[in-house]
Design a protein around this motif. Structure first.
Motif, PDB file in Angstrom:
ATOM      1  N   PRO A   4       0.733  23.223 -43.740  1.00 57.87           N
ATOM      2  CA  PRO A   4       1.750  24.207 -43.424  1.00 57.87           C
ATOM      3  C   PRO A   4       2.551  23.877 -42.187  1.00 57.87           C
ATOM      4  O   PRO A   4       3.730  24.133 -42.129  1.00 57.87           O
ATOM      5  CB  PRO A   4       0.929  25.490 -43.216  1.00 57.87           C
ATOM      6  CG  PRO A   4      -0.258  25.296 -44.081  1.00 57.87           C
ATOM      7  CD  PRO A   4      -0.561  23.828 -43.985  1.00 57.87           C
ATOM      8  N   MET A   5       1.927  23.293 -41.181  1.00 57.40           N
ATOM      9  CA  MET A   5       2.706  22.976 -39.995  1.00 57.40           C
ATOM     10  C   MET A   5       2.032  21.875 -39.207  1.00 57.40           C
ATOM     11  O   MET A   5       0.827  21.874 -39.041  1.00 57.40           O
ATOM     12  CB  MET A   5       2.840  24.212 -39.102  1.00 57.40           C
ATOM     13  CG  MET A   5       3.718  23.976 -37.893  1.00 57.40           C
ATOM     14  SD  MET A   5       4.040  25.516 -37.030  1.00 57.40           S
ATOM     15  CE  MET A   5       5.231  24.968 -35.835  1.00 57.40           C
ATOM     16  N   LYS A   6       2.792  20.936 -38.737  1.00 58.42           N
ATOM     17  CA  LYS A   6       2.261  19.888 -37.877  1.00 58.42           C
ATOM     18  C   LYS A   6       3.192  19.779 -36.686  1.00 58.42           C
ATOM     19  O   LYS A   6       4.381  19.583 -36.838  1.00 58.42           O
ATOM     20  CB  LYS A   6       2.189  18.553 -38.598  1.00 58.42           C
ATOM     21  CG  LYS A   6       1.489  17.492 -37.765  1.00 58.42           C
ATOM     22  CD  LYS A   6       0.558  16.683 -38.607  1.00 58.42           C
ATOM     23  CE  LYS A   6      -0.274  15.762 -37.746  1.00 58.42           C
ATOM     24  NZ  LYS A   6      -1.310  15.084 -38.491  1.00 58.42           N
ATOM     25  N   GLY A   7       2.655  19.919 -35.493  1.00 60.31           N
ATOM     26  CA  GLY A   7       3.502  19.928 -34.306  1.00 60.31           C
ATOM     27  C   GLY A   7       4.382  21.162 -34.341  1.00 60.31           C
ATOM     28  O   GLY A   7       3.906  22.267 -34.415  1.00 60.31           O
ATOM     29  N   ASN A   8       5.684  20.979 -34.343  1.00 56.56           N
ATOM     30  CA  ASN A   8       6.569  22.135 -34.435  1.00 56.56           C
ATOM     31  C   ASN A   8       7.590  21.937 -35.542  1.00 56.56           C
ATOM     32  O   ASN A   8       8.744  22.321 -35.432  1.00 56.56           O
ATOM     33  CB  ASN A   8       7.249  22.405 -33.078  1.00 56.56           C
ATOM     34  CG  ASN A   8       7.834  21.141 -32.487  1.00 56.56           C
ATOM     35  OD1 ASN A   8       7.636  20.075 -33.032  1.00 56.56           O
ATOM     36  ND2 ASN A   8       8.540  21.254 -31.379  1.00 56.56           N
ATOM     37  N   ILE A  79      -3.565  29.008 -24.705  1.00 58.76           N
ATOM     38  CA  ILE A  79      -3.737  28.150 -25.876  1.00 58.76           C
ATOM     39  C   ILE A  79      -2.651  27.086 -25.930  1.00 58.76           C
ATOM     40  O   ILE A  79      -1.471  27.373 -25.724  1.00 58.76           O
ATOM     41  CB  ILE A  79      -3.702  28.994 -27.171  1.00 58.76           C
ATOM     42  CG1 ILE A  79      -4.875  29.979 -27.196  1.00 58.76           C
ATOM     43  CG2 ILE A  79      -3.748  28.089 -28.405  1.00 58.76           C
ATOM     44  CD1 ILE A  79      -4.828  30.975 -28.340  1.00 58.76           C
ATOM     45  N   LEU A  80      -3.065  25.842 -26.207  1.00 59.30           N
ATOM     46  CA  LEU A  80      -2.139  24.710 -26.336  1.00 59.30           C
ATOM     47  C   LEU A  80      -1.919  24.308 -27.793  1.00 59.30           C
ATOM     48  O   LEU A  80      -0.847  23.833 -28.157  1.00 59.30           O
ATOM     49  CB  LEU A  80      -2.688  23.489 -25.594  1.00 59.30           C
ATOM     50  CG  LEU A  80      -2.413  23.361 -24.105  1.00 59.30           C
ATOM     51  CD1 LEU A  80      -3.094  22.108 -23.575  1.00 59.30           C
ATOM     52  CD2 LEU A  80      -0.924  23.314 -23.822  1.00 59.30           C
ATOM     53  N   SER A  81      -2.953  24.490 -28.625  1.00 59.52           N
ATOM     54  CA  SER A  81      -2.814  24.112 -30.038  1.00 59.52           C
ATOM     55  C   SER A  81      -3.827  24.844 -30.902  1.00 59.52           C
ATOM     56  O   SER A  81      -4.908  25.221 -30.440  1.00 59.52           O
ATOM     57  CB  SER A  81      -2.964  22.599 -30.231  1.00 59.52           C
ATOM     58  OG  SER A  81      -4.266  22.170 -29.879  1.00 59.52           O
ATOM     59  N   PHE A  82      -3.427  25.040 -32.172  1.00 60.63           N
ATOM     60  CA  PHE A  82      -4.281  25.654 -33.187  1.00 60.63           C
ATOM     61  C   PHE A  82      -4.562  24.611 -34.271  1.00 60.63           C
ATOM     62  O   PHE A  82      -3.655  23.889 -34.678  1.00 60.63           O
ATOM     63  CB  PHE A  82      -3.565  26.819 -33.876  1.00 60.63           C
ATOM     64  CG  PHE A  82      -3.265  28.010 -33.013  1.00 60.63           C
ATOM     65  CD1 PHE A  82      -4.075  29.146 -33.062  1.00 60.63           C
ATOM     66  CD2 PHE A  82      -2.156  28.026 -32.171  1.00 60.63           C
ATOM     67  CE1 PHE A  82      -3.789  30.266 -32.298  1.00 60.63           C
ATOM     68  CE2 PHE A  82      -1.867  29.141 -31.397  1.00 60.63           C
ATOM     69  CZ  PHE A  82      -2.684  30.264 -31.461  1.00 60.63           C
ATOM     70  N   GLY A 116      -4.761  14.707 -24.776  1.00 61.26           N
ATOM     71  CA  GLY A 116      -3.589  13.899 -25.109  1.00 61.26           C
ATOM     72  C   GLY A 116      -2.323  14.729 -25.247  1.00 61.26           C
ATOM     73  O   GLY A 116      -1.251  14.212 -25.562  1.00 61.26           O
ATOM     74  N   ILE A 117      -2.436  16.037 -24.994  1.00 60.96           N
ATOM     75  CA  ILE A 117      -1.271  16.924 -25.094  1.00 60.96           C
ATOM     76  C   ILE A 117      -0.565  16.983 -23.743  1.00 60.96           C
ATOM     77  O   ILE A 117      -1.131  17.435 -22.749  1.00 60.96           O
ATOM     78  CB  ILE A 117      -1.691  18.350 -25.528  1.00 60.96           C
ATOM     79  CG1 ILE A 117      -2.369  18.309 -26.894  1.00 60.96           C
ATOM     80  CG2 ILE A 117      -0.477  19.281 -25.560  1.00 60.96           C
ATOM     81  CD1 ILE A 117      -2.953  19.642 -27.335  1.00 60.96           C
ATOM     82  N   THR A 118       0.671  16.516 -23.709  1.00 57.69           N
ATOM     83  CA  THR A 118       1.430  16.474 -22.468  1.00 57.69           C
ATOM     84  C   THR A 118       2.392  17.653 -22.367  1.00 57.69           C
ATOM     85  O   THR A 118       2.664  18.343 -23.357  1.00 57.69           O
ATOM     86  CB  THR A 118       2.246  15.178 -22.378  1.00 57.69           C
ATOM     87  OG1 THR A 118       3.244  15.190 -23.426  1.00 57.69           O
ATOM     88  CG2 THR A 118       1.360  13.947 -22.537  1.00 57.69           C
ATOM     89  N   GLN A 119       2.926  17.851 -21.170  1.00 56.88           N
ATOM     90  CA  GLN A 119       3.908  18.919 -20.948  1.00 56.88           C
ATOM     91  C   GLN A 119       5.140  18.703 -21.828  1.00 56.88           C
ATOM     92  O   GLN A 119       5.706  19.661 -22.371  1.00 56.88           O
ATOM     93  CB  GLN A 119       4.319  18.955 -19.469  1.00 56.88           C
ATOM     94  CG  GLN A 119       5.166  20.155 -19.081  1.00 56.88           C
ATOM     95  CD  GLN A 119       4.399  21.469 -19.205  1.00 56.88           C
ATOM     96  OE1 GLN A 119       3.209  21.523 -18.905  1.00 56.88           O
ATOM     97  NE2 GLN A 119       5.072  22.520 -19.651  1.00 56.88           N
ATOM     98  N   GLU A 120       5.542  17.448 -21.990  1.00 56.64           N
ATOM     99  CA  GLU A 120       6.714  17.128 -22.819  1.00 56.64           C
ATOM    100  C   GLU A 120       6.475  17.512 -24.281  1.00 56.64           C
ATOM    101  O   GLU A 120       7.379  17.974 -24.969  1.00 56.64           O
ATOM    102  CB  GLU A 120       7.035  15.635 -22.723  1.00 56.64           C
ATOM    103  CG  GLU A 120       7.561  15.165 -21.365  1.00 56.64           C
ATOM    104  CD  GLU A 120       6.489  15.147 -20.286  1.00 56.64           C
ATOM    105  OE1 GLU A 120       6.862  15.286 -19.095  1.00 56.64           O
ATOM    106  OE2 GLU A 120       5.292  15.011 -20.619  1.00 56.64           O
ATOM    107  N   VAL A 122       4.675  19.961 -25.490  1.00 58.40           N
ATOM    108  CA  VAL A 122       4.675  21.404 -25.758  1.00 58.40           C
ATOM    109  C   VAL A 122       5.970  22.088 -25.323  1.00 58.40           C
ATOM    110  O   VAL A 122       6.162  23.282 -25.588  1.00 58.40           O
ATOM    111  CB  VAL A 122       3.478  22.101 -25.072  1.00 58.40           C
ATOM    112  CG1 VAL A 122       2.177  21.591 -25.646  1.00 58.40           C
ATOM    113  CG2 VAL A 122       3.514  21.902 -23.563  1.00 58.40           C
ATOM    114  N   GLN A 123       6.860  21.332 -24.688  1.00 62.99           N
ATOM    115  CA  GLN A 123       8.089  21.932 -24.154  1.00 62.99           C
ATOM    116  C   GLN A 123       8.899  22.621 -25.246  1.00 62.99           C
ATOM    117  O   GLN A 123       9.470  23.692 -25.035  1.00 62.99           O
ATOM    118  CB  GLN A 123       8.932  20.858 -23.455  1.00 62.99           C
ATOM    119  CG  GLN A 123       9.939  21.422 -22.460  1.00 62.99           C
ATOM    120  CD  GLN A 123       9.273  22.234 -21.357  1.00 62.99           C
ATOM    121  OE1 GLN A 123       8.260  21.828 -20.779  1.00 62.99           O
ATOM    122  NE2 GLN A 123       9.831  23.405 -21.074  1.00 62.99           N
TER     123      GLN A 123
END
Length: 244
Positions: A4-8, A79-82, A116-120, A122-123
């Motif tokens: 259903p969704m990967k990344g954004n 939360i950073l990721s589901f 491995g999740i960076t600020q860039e 999730v921006q």
């Protein structure tokens, strides 16, 4: 493979292809007030008594994992990721959900190194309410499963309250608790250790979707182990876990 969704990206295309009720489809594109009402509706009525009589080999579950900015939601971690995968009894399906989530705080360097999740990354990720409603729509009314569930359950409940003033109403099973009850002589708790015990290959740790998939593998093995000691239904499992 349904994703259903990967990344954004990708989620809306998947939903356009069908497989989702008109009610969910309409709510996913609705204004904020309706989004909130929709998420609230998914937190209610999830503890139906009849579910206790369902054999574990037939139970519909959603194994999930969250990555977060830290371990203390009461100090502002978010939360950073589901990540989640649907399991039909003992069958791990190809129906998965994964999304990054834009936090209101900066991603600490130690979390970047761990996940491995960076600020860039999730921006431009979906805001919490959007990612949360998609996650809740995916898991629907299934029993939720996580390893060391206290952390994930707490963050999920806080996120629900923050966005919709609702609490998590789903049943949540903890593979760590079940494993420790099955084999109390083993003084271990981490997912890595239990994966090794049950011979489940490690793919990628500290990635919400990969951790969920590995935990699903753990759950599948446990159903067989529980069956050997005559723990057949969800009610049996609760009774087994409550024994001193």
């Amino acid at each position: 493979m349904k994703e259903p969704m990967k990344g954004n990206g990708g989620f809306w295309e998947a939903f356009k292809g069908g497989g989702v009720s008109p009610r969910i489809a309409s709510m996913l594109g609705a204004p904020s007030a309706q989004q909130i009402a929709f998420v609230r509706s998914l937190t209610k009525g999830q503890r139906r008594p009849e579910t206790l009589h369902v054999p574990l080999s037939q139970l519909k579950t959603a194994v999930f994992d969250l990555e977060t900015t830290g371990f203390h939601y009461h100090y502002g971690d978010e939360i950073l990721s589901f990540g989640s995968v649907k399991v039909e009894g003992e069958e791990i399906t190809e129906e998965i959900y994964y999304s990054l989530c834009k936090p209101g705080c900066t991603v600490p360097e130690r979390i970047v190194e761990l996940t491995g999740i960076t600020q860039e990354m999730v921006q431009d990720a979906p805001p919490l309410l959007q990612a949360l409603r998609e996650f809740m729509a995916f898991v629907d009314d299934r029993v939720l499963i996580a390893h060391g569930s206290a952390h994930d359950k707490a963050f999920l409940d806080v996120a629900l309250w923050k966005t919709t003033k609702a609490h998590l109403g789903h049943r949540v099973l903890d593979t760590m608790m079940i494993a420790q009850k099955l084999e109390p002589e083993r003084k271990i708790s981490s997912l890595d250790d239990w994966l090794e015990v049950y011979g489940i290959p490690v793919t990628k740790r500290h990635h919400a979707l990969e951790d969920a998939k590995m935990t699903a593998g753990l759950w599948k093995v446990m159903i067989g182990r529980l069956k050997e000691i005559n723990v057949i239904t969800l009610g049996d499992l609760y009774a087994f876990l409550s024994k001193s």
